[in-house]
Design a protein around this motif. Structure first.
Motif, PDB file in Angstrom:
ATOM      1  N   ARG A  90       0.848  -1.188   0.000  1.00  0.00           N
ATOM      2  CA  ARG A  90       0.000   0.000   0.000  1.00  0.00           C
ATOM      3  C   ARG A  90       0.881   1.234   0.000  1.00  0.00           C
ATOM      4  N   ARG A  91       0.553   2.175  -0.864  1.00  0.00           N
ATOM      5  CA  ARG A  91       1.344   3.398  -0.969  1.00  0.00           C
ATOM      6  C   ARG A  91       1.000   4.353   0.172  1.00  0.00           C
ATOM      7  N   SER A  92       1.883   5.321   0.417  1.00  0.00           N
ATOM      8  CA  SER A  92       1.644   6.314   1.464  1.00  0.00           C
ATOM      9  C   SER A  92       0.348   7.061   1.179  1.00  0.00           C
ATOM     10  N   PRO A  93      -0.343   7.525   2.215  1.00  0.00           N
ATOM     11  CA  PRO A  93      -1.639   8.181   2.013  1.00  0.00           C
ATOM     12  C   PRO A  93      -1.559   9.326   1.013  1.00  0.00           C
ATOM     13  N   GLY A  94      -2.505   9.360   0.102  1.00  0.00           N
ATOM     14  CA  GLY A  94      -2.593  10.430  -0.883  1.00  0.00           C
ATOM     15  C   GLY A  94      -3.728  11.357  -0.525  1.00  0.00           C
ATOM     16  N   PRO A  95      -4.388  11.923  -1.511  1.00  0.00           N
ATOM     17  CA  PRO A  95      -5.527  12.792  -1.239  1.00  0.00           C
ATOM     18  C   PRO A  95      -6.614  12.042  -0.474  1.00  0.00           C
ATOM     19  N   PRO A  96      -7.387  12.740   0.357  1.00  0.00           N
ATOM     20  CA  PRO A  96      -8.434  12.081   1.153  1.00  0.00           C
ATOM     21  C   PRO A  96      -9.401  11.283   0.286  1.00  0.00           C
ATOM     22  N   GLY A  97      -9.699  10.075   0.737  1.00  0.00           N
ATOM     23  CA  GLY A  97     -10.669   9.244   0.046  1.00  0.00           C
ATOM     24  C   GLY A  97     -10.117   8.396  -1.071  1.00  0.00           C
ATOM     25  N   GLU A  98      -8.850   8.564  -1.428  1.00  0.00           N
ATOM     26  CA  GLU A  98      -8.249   7.787  -2.512  1.00  0.00           C
ATOM     27  C   GLU A  98      -7.233   6.801  -1.942  1.00  0.00           C
ATOM     28  N   SER A  99      -7.111   5.647  -2.591  1.00  0.00           N
ATOM     29  CA  SER A  99      -6.184   4.611  -2.136  1.00  0.00           C
ATOM     30  C   SER A  99      -5.339   4.123  -3.305  1.00  0.00           C
ATOM     31  N   TRP A 100      -4.032   3.907  -3.031  1.00  0.00           N
ATOM     32  CA  TRP A 100      -3.087   3.447  -4.047  1.00  0.00           C
ATOM     33  C   TRP A 100      -2.312   2.256  -3.502  1.00  0.00           C
ATOM     34  N   ALA A 101      -1.907   1.379  -4.404  1.00  0.00           N
ATOM     35  CA  ALA A 101      -1.040   0.268  -4.021  1.00  0.00           C
ATOM     36  C   ALA A 101      -0.370  -0.272  -5.273  1.00  0.00           C
ATOM     37  N   THR A 102       0.675  -1.033  -5.068  1.00  0.00           N
ATOM     38  CA  THR A 102       1.322  -1.759  -6.170  1.00  0.00           C
ATOM     39  C   THR A 102       1.365  -3.233  -5.791  1.00  0.00           C
ATOM     40  N   ALA A 103       1.252  -4.067  -6.806  1.00  0.00           N
ATOM     41  CA  ALA A 103       1.359  -5.507  -6.602  1.00  0.00           C
ATOM     42  C   ALA A 103       2.364  -6.040  -7.619  1.00  0.00           C
ATOM     43  N   ASP A 107       8.384 -10.418 -12.707  1.00  0.00           N
ATOM     44  CA  ASP A 107       8.594  -9.152 -13.410  1.00  0.00           C
ATOM     45  C   ASP A 107       7.284  -8.509 -13.861  1.00  0.00           C
ATOM     46  N   PHE A 108       6.157  -8.979 -13.345  1.00  0.00           N
ATOM     47  CA  PHE A 108       4.856  -8.375 -13.631  1.00  0.00           C
ATOM     48  C   PHE A 108       4.526  -7.373 -12.531  1.00  0.00           C
ATOM     49  N   GLU A 109       3.815  -6.309 -12.895  1.00  0.00           N
ATOM     50  CA  GLU A 109       3.453  -5.294 -11.908  1.00  0.00           C
ATOM     51  C   GLU A 109       2.053  -4.775 -12.195  1.00  0.00           C
ATOM     52  N   VAL A 110       1.344  -4.412 -11.120  1.00  0.00           N
ATOM     53  CA  VAL A 110      -0.009  -3.871 -11.225  1.00  0.00           C
ATOM     54  C   VAL A 110      -0.104  -2.640 -10.338  1.00  0.00           C
ATOM     55  N   ARG A 111      -0.676  -1.580 -10.889  1.00  0.00           N
ATOM     56  CA  ARG A 111      -1.004  -0.392 -10.095  1.00  0.00           C
ATOM     57  C   ARG A 111      -2.472  -0.495  -9.706  1.00  0.00           C
ATOM     58  N   VAL A 112      -2.753  -0.560  -8.407  1.00  0.00           N
ATOM     59  CA  VAL A 112      -4.115  -0.701  -7.896  1.00  0.00           C
ATOM     60  C   VAL A 112      -4.565   0.657  -7.368  1.00  0.00           C
ATOM     61  N   TYR A 113      -5.729   1.110  -7.825  1.00  0.00           N
ATOM     62  CA  TYR A 113      -6.192   2.446  -7.441  1.00  0.00           C
ATOM     63  C   TYR A 113      -7.703   2.431  -7.200  1.00  0.00           C
ATOM     64  N   GLU A 114      -8.126   3.113  -6.131  1.00  0.00           N
ATOM     65  CA  GLU A 114      -9.547   3.306  -5.864  1.00  0.00           C
ATOM     66  C   GLU A 114      -9.797   4.799  -5.644  1.00  0.00           C
ATOM     67  N   GLY A 115     -10.755   5.350  -6.380  1.00  0.00           N
ATOM     68  CA  GLY A 115     -11.053   6.769  -6.289  1.00  0.00           C
ATOM     69  C   GLY A 115     -11.885   7.121  -5.072  1.00  0.00           C
ATOM     70  N   SER A 116     -12.148   8.411  -4.907  1.00  0.00           N
ATOM     71  CA  SER A 116     -12.893   8.889  -3.749  1.00  0.00           C
ATOM     72  C   SER A 116     -14.386   8.822  -4.000  1.00  0.00           C
ATOM     73  N   GLY A 117     -15.141   8.861  -2.875  1.00  0.00           N
ATOM     74  CA  GLY A 117     -16.566   8.622  -2.972  1.00  0.00           C
ATOM     75  C   GLY A 117     -16.748   7.134  -3.187  1.00  0.00           C
ATOM     76  N   PRO A 118     -17.831   6.709  -3.818  1.00  0.00           N
ATOM     77  CA  PRO A 118     -17.901   5.314  -4.265  1.00  0.00           C
ATOM     78  C   PRO A 118     -17.087   5.185  -5.539  1.00  0.00           C
ATOM     79  N   GLY A 119     -15.795   5.458  -5.428  1.00  0.00           N
ATOM     80  CA  GLY A 119     -14.948   5.602  -6.604  1.00  0.00           C
ATOM     81  C   GLY A 119     -14.690   4.305  -7.328  1.00  0.00           C
ATOM     82  N   LEU A 120     -14.264   4.415  -8.564  1.00  0.00           N
ATOM     83  CA  LEU A 120     -13.933   3.253  -9.362  1.00  0.00           C
ATOM     84  C   LEU A 120     -12.665   2.588  -8.838  1.00  0.00           C
ATOM     85  N   LEU A 121     -12.669   1.277  -8.828  1.00  0.00           N
ATOM     86  CA  LEU A 121     -11.490   0.501  -8.511  1.00  0.00           C
ATOM     87  C   LEU A 121     -10.886   0.045  -9.832  1.00  0.00           C
TER      88      LEU A 121
END
Length: 290
Positions: A90-103, A107-121
């Motif tokens: 999990r990445r360091s806290p960003g803007p309120p309500g948003e979540s970031w992570a890497t998996a 050698d494969f990588e994924v950027r995982v992101y969830e927006g604010s509100g009922p945001g898109l994952l």
């Protein structure tokens, strides 16, 4: 240049596997809804010549959201990756309500992101570079994975391409000194970016000026722009946004989103930084409330 691909006999096994893996994890998180591949594309990998020596395959998957609280929680999303053998951070806290992570998995990588509100994952996944000829090392970045703008001198490798990262090249007796060392970028580093693989802020500012684009002012996370109509969901809006190019011609962008209720409709906003010139981009969509 946008290089789109679709599955065909020439598609590498790594791309087929990654796409299937992302869709499988997404389906397990949301059994009652089908995940959507919003876009799939490739990043060309170059050395000294304009012709690519290989490609990296990428996918943008829209997993959940759309007018209801995202469930399961973000920690459960990361647990779904670790259960399948990925290492998630999990990445360091960003803007309120948003979540970031890497998996990562090998050698494969994924950027995982969830927006604010009922945001898109969303999952943005990429394969290792697939080379067409001789096998090479891995560049620091490609067009879609650089946190900024890819260096146009070393193409993201971070090394001087004249000596290919070696501090001395040519000359009698092997004592020739490469220009990268003579200009204090080396030994062996790219002169343009100093070895980072990404253009400096000053260089990207000149790129934006070339296209008549302003520098980011950083005053608002999601700029207020006129809302568009004609879309029935935040997912369809994201698909439309992912297809739109910046004024510089580049479509690659690190998109964020926020979904809020407004009067009798839902407002979906998207904001990001162009990975071709680092210009700020923003869109808004007025969606029907379900």
């Amino acid at each position: 240049m946008d290089e789109v691909f679709s599955e065909h006999p020439g598609t590498p096994e790594s791309a087929v596997w990654l796409k299937g893996e992302l869709l499988r994890i997404a389906s397990a998180l949301y059994p009652d809804r089908r995940p959507v591949v919003a876009r799939e594309w490739t990043d060309p990998v170059r050395l000294r010549d304009p012709a690519p020596v290989g490609h990296r395959f990428l996918f943008l998957c829209c997993v959940g959201g759309d007018d209801r609280p995202s469930s399961p929680g973000f920690d459960d999303v990361l647990r779904a990756f670790t259960t399948e053998g990925w290492t998630a951070h999990r990445r360091s806290p960003g803007p309120p309500g948003e979540s970031w992570a890497t998996a990562r998995r090998e050698d494969f990588e994924v950027r995982v992101y969830e927006g604010s509100g009922p945001g898109l994952l969303t999952f943005t996944g990429w394969t290792p570079v697939v080379y067409t000829g001789r096998q090479l090392g891995r560049p620091w970045f490609t067009l879609s994975t650089v946190p900024g703008v890819l260096c146009d001198d070393c193409h993201g490798w971070g090394v001087c391409l004249l000596c290919e990262g070696r501090p001395y090249s040519g000359g009698s007796g092997g004592y020739g000194r490469c220009v990268c060392a003579g200009n204090n970028a080396g030994p062996g580093k790219c002169i343009e970016c100093g070895g980072s693989g990404a253009l400096t802020a000053k260089a990207t500012s000149w790129v934006r000026k070339r296209y008549g684009l302003p520098d980011p002012d950083g005053t608002e996370s999601f700029p207020q722009v006129p809302a568009e109509r004609g879309y029935d969901s935040a997912t369809s809006a994201l698909i439309a946004v992912s297809e739109r190019p910046c004024a510089c011609g580049e479509f690659r962008c690190l998109w964020r989103n926020a979904i809020t209720d407004a009067d009798d409709h839902t407002l979906a906003r998207f904001a990001g930084t162009c990975q071709g010139c680092a210009a700020p981009r923003a869109y808004a969509f007025e969606l029907p409330r379900h």
